[in-house]
Design a protein around this motif. Structure first.
Motif: not given
Length: 347
Positions: A316-317, A295-307, A283-289
């Motif tokens: 998604x940002x 462009x101030x980030x409000x929320x971040x959601x990372x996708x992971x494999x279900x299994x 989160x910190x790296x993508x926010x600084x990027x």
């Protein structure tokens, strides 16, 4: 240009020397960002692409010295310029000079054609009075030219110009492909996962003519950026839209202008899809990027494999407003933790 340089460097075989010069100049001519061929790139990157294209040993000191000597001679010849930041640029005058040399070479290699009789005044008047007939003749000539590009040749009897490329390195882009293959690549379609946008390491490309397509297929197994690539003829199927309307179609995940093709921005969009991410992202790296473009980030959601729970390398940002989202989108294809980030609009 090449003849003068070859004579200055007698220690190198003439044929190899000419090929090295041609590869350097061709690579620079095809380099650039945002679809524009600016003719400049870092000299270290140029050396890497040239060595891979010519199958030269990048660890060999003699080879490196040969490359350095050629660059120095190209500078003296005012073909290129090299600045203090290590950026080498092909000068515009040199591009014209290069084109002139190529044209002269073609003229000397082909037999002179008999000059056609001069157009008489009566013929000229007839052409002016029959513009429709004249136009039809012009269209017929254009159609014949197009048919010649598809005409079969040795190694490609069906005249196929569409190719499949496999086992591509993730750092590949249009510039490196153009430098690697003979002729010109007119269109590229990078193959990616529809859901994650992850680059599969494969693509379809359109060559400028059947002869160069055959030459490209003959290079199957040769290494591009360190990977032996697969190359096959891949004629378009009935119903396929090919070639695409743009040089690099959406769905491209590789470097260069292939990643630049984004979908149309939805009205009021505040969220972006991000892909091709390093597994060290947080989160910190993508926010600084994104803070680099205010462009101030409000929320971040990372996708992971279900299994397995493993990170998919995408996410998604969300931003506070659509203006910030628009500024963040300008970072598409920029390097983040050593990888060109893939960005696209999403609802």
């Amino acid at each position: 240009i090449s003849c003068a340089l070859i004579s200055m460097m007698p220690s190198c075989p003439e044929e190899n020397q000419a090929t090295l010069i041609e590869t350097i100049v061709s690579t620079l001519r095809g380099s650039g960002e945002d679809g524009e061929k600016s003719g400049k790139m870092p000299v270290k990157e140029l050396r890497k692409v040239v060595f891979l294209s010519m199958q030269m040993d990048s660890s060999d000191k003699t080879t490196k010295k040969k490359f350095k000597n050629v660059i120095q001679e190209l500078e003296k010849d005012k073909t290129v310029s090299l600045n203090a930041d290590g950026i080498i640029k092909l000068k515009k005058t040199s591009r014209k000079k290069k084109r002139k040399i190529m044209e002269d070479s073609v003229e000397t290699s082909e037999p002179k054609k008999t000059r056609s009789p001069s157009i008489t005044n009566n013929q000229k008047d007839s052409n002016e009075l029959n513009p429709i007939e004249n136009s039809n003749e012009h269209e017929e000539q254009e159609n014949n030219s197009s048919n010649n590009e598809k005409k079969g040749c040795k190694g490609n009897p069906q005249g196929v110009t569409r190719l499949f490329l496999g086992n591509l390195p993730f750092a590949v882009n249009e510039g490196s492909l153009d430098a690697f293959f003979p002729g010109t690549i007119t269109h590229v379609k990078w193959i990616t996962d529809k859901e994650t946008g992850k680059f599969y390491g494969s693509a379809f490309c359109e060559m400028d003519n059947a002869k160069n397509a055959a030459g490209a297929v003959a290079m199957a197994g040769q290494k591009l950026l360190g990977r032996p690539i697969k190359i096959n003829f891949a004629p378009a199927r009935p119903g396929d839209i090919w070639p695409p309307t743009t040089k690099a179609v959406k769905g491209g995940q590789a470097g260069g202008s292939g990643v630049e093709a984004m979908s149309e921005k939805p009205e009021g969009c505040v969220k972006l899809f991000i892909g091709n991410l390093s597994y060290d992202i947080d989160d910190d790296t993508i926010t600084k990027f994104f803070a680099n473009v205010d462009a101030e980030v409000k929320a971040v959601r990372w996708l992971h494999h279900q299994d397995t729970g493993d990170f998919k390398g995408v996410g998604f940002v969300e931003f506070w407003n659509t203006e910030a989202c628009g500024r963040a989108a300008t970072l598409n294809a920029k390097s983040l933790l050593g990888r060109p980030i893939r960005i696209d609009w999403t609802d």
